[in-house]
Design a protein around this motif. Sequence first.
Motif, short mmCIF file in Angstrom:
data_model
loop_
_atom_site.label_atom_id
_atom_site.label_comp_id
_atom_site.label_asym_id
_atom_site.label_seq_id
_atom_site.Cartn_x
_atom_site.Cartn_y
_atom_site.Cartn_z
N ALA A 100 -4.67 -4.84 2.17
CA ALA A 100 -4.83 -6.18 1.62
C ALA A 100 -4.53 -6.15 0.13
CB ALA A 100 -6.26 -6.68 1.85
N GLN A 101 -3.96 -7.27 -0.37
CA GLN A 101 -3.71 -7.39 -1.81
C GLN A 101 -4.17 -8.77 -2.26
OE1 GLN A 101 -1.15 -9.51 -3.22
NE2 GLN A 101 -0.04 -10.03 -1.33
N ASP A 102 -4.67 -8.81 -3.50
CA ASP A 102 -5.19 -10.07 -4.03
C ASP A 102 -4.40 -10.54 -5.24
OD1 ASP A 102 -8.14 -8.69 -5.75
OD2 ASP A 102 -6.00 -8.22 -5.90
N MET A 103 -3.14 -10.13 -5.33
CA MET A 103 -2.30 -10.48 -6.48
C MET A 103 -1.30 -11.58 -6.14
SD MET A 103 -1.70 -6.60 -7.88
CE MET A 103 -1.44 -5.90 -6.25
N ASN A 104 -1.41 -12.14 -4.93
CA ASN A 104 -0.50 -13.19 -4.47
C ASN A 104 0.96 -12.73 -4.48
OD1 ASN A 104 -0.31 -15.77 -3.33
ND2 ASN A 104 0.26 -16.69 -5.29
N HIS A 105 1.15 -11.46 -4.13
CA HIS A 105 2.50 -10.91 -4.08
C HIS A 105 3.20 -11.32 -2.80
CE1 HIS A 105 1.87 -7.43 -7.15
NE2 HIS A 105 1.96 -8.62 -7.72
N ASN A 106 4.50 -11.57 -2.93
CA ASN A 106 5.28 -11.94 -1.75
C ASN A 106 5.62 -10.75 -0.88
OD1 ASN A 106 5.56 -14.75 -2.47
ND2 ASN A 106 6.95 -14.07 -4.07
N TYR A 107 6.01 -9.64 -1.54
CA TYR A 107 6.50 -8.48 -0.82
C TYR A 107 5.38 -7.48 -0.58
CZ TYR A 107 11.40 -9.79 -1.37
OH TYR A 107 12.61 -10.42 -1.30
N MET A 108 5.36 -6.94 0.64
CA MET A 108 4.44 -5.86 0.94
C MET A 108 5.19 -4.78 1.73
SD MET A 108 0.79 -7.74 1.68
CE MET A 108 -0.15 -6.22 1.46
N TYR A 109 4.72 -3.54 1.57
CA TYR A 109 5.44 -2.38 2.10
C TYR A 109 4.45 -1.38 2.70
CZ TYR A 109 8.33 -4.12 -1.80
OH TYR A 109 9.02 -4.90 -2.70
N TRP A 110 4.93 -0.65 3.69
CA TRP A 110 4.22 0.53 4.18
C TRP A 110 5.12 1.74 4.03
CZ3 TRP A 110 -0.61 1.69 5.10
CH2 TRP A 110 -1.52 0.67 5.44
N TYR A 111 4.58 2.78 3.39
CA TYR A 111 5.27 4.04 3.22
C TYR A 111 4.45 5.15 3.87
CZ TYR A 111 7.96 1.94 -0.67
OH TYR A 111 8.78 1.17 -1.46
N ARG A 112 5.14 6.22 4.22
CA ARG A 112 4.45 7.46 4.58
C ARG A 112 4.97 8.57 3.67
NH1 ARG A 112 5.68 9.71 10.46
NH2 ARG A 112 5.14 11.67 9.43
N GLN A 113 4.07 9.48 3.36
CA GLN A 113 4.45 10.63 2.54
C GLN A 113 4.08 11.90 3.27
OE1 GLN A 113 2.40 11.45 -1.11
NE2 GLN A 113 4.02 12.78 -1.83
N ASP A 114 5.09 12.68 3.62
CA ASP A 114 4.88 13.97 4.25
C ASP A 114 4.91 15.04 3.16
OD1 ASP A 114 7.03 12.81 6.88
OD2 ASP A 114 4.84 12.72 6.74
N PRO A 115 4.27 16.19 3.40
CA PRO A 115 4.22 17.25 2.38
C PRO A 115 5.60 17.63 1.87
CG PRO A 115 2.74 17.76 4.18
CD PRO A 115 3.53 16.54 4.61
N GLY A 116 5.76 17.67 0.55
CA GLY A 116 7.03 18.07 -0.06
C GLY A 116 8.13 17.05 0.04
N MET A 117 7.79 15.86 0.48
CA MET A 117 8.81 14.82 0.64
C MET A 117 8.46 13.61 -0.21
SD MET A 117 10.78 16.22 2.89
CE MET A 117 11.77 14.92 3.62
N GLY A 118 9.48 12.78 -0.44
CA GLY A 118 9.23 11.52 -1.12
C GLY A 118 8.63 10.50 -0.17
#
Lengths: 113, 117
Positions: free
Chosen positions: B24-42
């Motif tokens: 959840a975000q309370d900044m009234n942002h239009n864009y939202m994203y989901w990322y995953r980070q694996d060890p040693g990776m971006g």
Amino acid sequence: DQQVKQNSPSLSVQEGRISILNCDYTNSMFDYFLWYKKYPAEGPTFLISISSIKDKNEDGRFTVFLNKSAKHLSLHIVPSQPGDSAVYFCAAKNVRGGFKTIFGAGTRLFVKA
Amino acid sequence: NAGVTQTPKFRILKIGQSMTLQCAQDMNHNYMYWYRQDPGMGLKLIYYSVGAGITDKGEVPNGYNVSRSTTEDFPLRLELAAPSQTSVYFCASSLQASGGPSTDTQYFGPGTRLTVL
């Protein structure tokens, strides 16, 4: 295919000295570059950015340099402080290309007191 | 402003179980994203949303689903957990995505560390 590479997984620097973190990219369409800082158990936070129309951007102790011909950017921290110990992510995007931001794998900086 | 919040902080799942990661975000942002980070990776983009009711796949969407019924919330659903989904998951938001530096900066939540055994 890693479009943004941070070839040094870690870097150790003495307090008060300069820290230099490097980043290389392959996509010539990138025109906006960012550095994020991440402490353990926290999300990345925005640190500093640079547009491709510039070759340097400075914010206090942090300076980012961009060399477009070499497709290389670097983050300089002067002087380094123990509180700077964190993982630093380099990221790049094409502003008109929309949302997609490509992140490097990160460099863990240790600043020794 | 709480910024971007994520729950839970940690979770262990068995293979085949399902769960929802909350964001959840309370900044009234239009864009939202989901990322995953694996060890040693971006960070790898899983899904993104440009506004309520609009979502699309990122680089690594397989095994995940999302919904965006409100501006504030962007949950990520894992239907049949697999060991390959062991990772740290970050949710982020931004006001815009093509407006330039002042609006495109992404703000991240603290992350959810998921282990699938």
